[in-house]
Design a protein around this motif. Sequence first.
Motif, PDB file in Angstrom:
ATOM      1  N   PHE A   6       0.834  -1.200   0.000  1.00  2.81           N
ATOM      2  CA  PHE A   6       0.000   0.000   0.000  1.00  2.81           C
ATOM      3  C   PHE A   6       0.869   1.250   0.000  1.00  2.81           C
ATOM      4  N   PHE A   7       1.909   1.258   0.833  1.00  4.57           N
ATOM      5  CA  PHE A   7       2.781   2.421   0.892  1.00  4.57           C
ATOM      6  C   PHE A   7       3.611   2.563  -0.377  1.00  4.57           C
ATOM      7  N   SER A  61      10.673   4.870   8.693  1.00  3.24           N
ATOM      8  CA  SER A  61      10.896   3.459   9.008  1.00  3.24           C
ATOM      9  C   SER A  61      10.279   2.555   7.947  1.00  3.24           C
ATOM     10  N   LEU A  62       9.062   2.888   7.528  1.00  2.00           N
ATOM     11  CA  LEU A  62       8.385   2.079   6.511  1.00  2.00           C
ATOM     12  C   LEU A  62       9.147   2.106   5.184  1.00  2.00           C
ATOM     13  N   TYR A  63       9.634   3.261   4.811  1.00  2.00           N
ATOM     14  CA  TYR A  63      10.377   3.347   3.553  1.00  2.00           C
ATOM     15  C   TYR A  63      11.750   2.701   3.660  1.00  2.00           C
ATOM     16  N   SER A  64      12.299   2.635   4.855  1.00  2.00           N
ATOM     17  CA  SER A  64      13.558   1.908   5.047  1.00  2.00           C
ATOM     18  C   SER A  64      13.350   0.419   4.806  1.00  2.00           C
ATOM     19  N   GLN A 126      11.813   8.888  -1.469  1.00  2.00           N
ATOM     20  CA  GLN A 126      11.401   7.489  -1.526  1.00  2.00           C
ATOM     21  C   GLN A 126       9.943   7.359  -1.947  1.00  2.00           C
ATOM     22  N   ALA A 127       9.089   8.229  -1.413  1.00  2.00           N
ATOM     23  CA  ALA A 127       7.657   8.186  -1.776  1.00  2.00           C
ATOM     24  C   ALA A 127       7.490   8.441  -3.268  1.00  2.00           C
ATOM     25  N   TYR A 128       8.230   9.425  -3.789  1.00  2.00           N
ATOM     26  CA  TYR A 128       8.134   9.733  -5.214  1.00  2.00           C
ATOM     27  C   TYR A 128       8.632   8.562  -6.059  1.00  2.00           C
TER      28      TYR A 128
END
Length: 414
Positions: A6-7, A61-64, A126-128
């Motif tokens: 989802f992320f 943390s989630l993107y790590s 990271q989101a992009y």
Amino acid sequence: MKLLNFFKEYGFLIVLLSLSGVFTPDFSPKGHLLDLDLNHMSEVKSGSDSFKQVFWILLSSLYSVLLIKYKENFSYQLAVRQLKLPIIFLCIVILILFTSCLWSKFPLLSFKRVVFQLLLYWVLIQAYVFSYIAGTLVKNVRLLCFIVLVMLIISVLFGSGINPYFELAGYTQSKNNMGAILAILILLSYIIFHNNNELEGNKKILALLFIALLFTVSKTSIALVLLYFVLINLPNIALKSFLWLSIFFTICVFTTFPIITYYLNDYWHIGQIVEPVFMTGRGVIWDNIYYDLNFFSKLNYGYGYGSYFGTPVPPYFFDDDYSFLQYINSAHNGYIELLSQVGTLSLFLISFYFLMFVKKNSNFLLAALSFPVFYNISEPAFFRDQHIVWIFSLLLLCITYTPLRCKSYVNNVK
């Protein structure tokens, strides 16, 4: 696993919703003083807000975890490789900001704010990237537009979205904040929709955003959006000439000339030639800051990142119980504000940012640079916490250095 997926697809939406203020709406009645921007201390001190700390640490943390999972993925590696220069630039920015903690009057406060900037840059890139390789950029931006419009409607229904002057302040503290968010949303959406051949199907939502922007009566944001649509229709050579001359002149007036004349012992700054009431009092604010930097010999390195305004102790020449200056918590100019924090290094940071666009030719991207250039003349946004204009400036780098359309990109790497 489902949460990570989802992320991967919608983390970019969550990040932009947060940066647009959707998760921390202000539904309180809008008072008269809010339009004077006297209540922005919460924004200036955003690094100390508990909710934001937890939020950004959680996202980081989630993107790590996502990075560990996808670091060997070819599409991820290719996207990061395309963003190599922007990442190097941001690393230099963080290094300079961390170094400024050494001479800061409030080193722990500066350090805390630099760490926040580091988390912000990490999460935003990271989101992009993950949204880019998942092919969900367009969907994320479309949902962002829809949610912001819904929030505007809710704020009006609650009776808190309109200020006493019948201007649309929405779910933010003031109509100028709302205007900046809507303006950036229009430009970001237009660029992403255009890059992905989705413009025709999304013109209605862009029209609704522009109508909402008009109701804010935020003159700066409205003018800069209109300027953008004029510039994209100019010949490329005319656009480049206007843009680079504007950047050169603006940086020279607010940063280069004061620095050079300071070292020549013939100090000059714009505050000396404009009236104190210039741009609703900005003349006296600018003059005070330039005078302060010279009086205390701080023009070389400044006061340290985030250590001029928004600290436990107000700047010396603003600490006046009998003047409106006691309420001022920003330079109301991005170039001067950065100069007050890192001194001559501000010239390097701002110039380096714009130089990364020199070899680019897309009118749709180059014209968008006009927004941070001119917006920072009246309001500070460069390297400033979660300011939506600074976020847009960073996203422009990402979009510029990942030129392939999302759908084409995904098909090519599969």
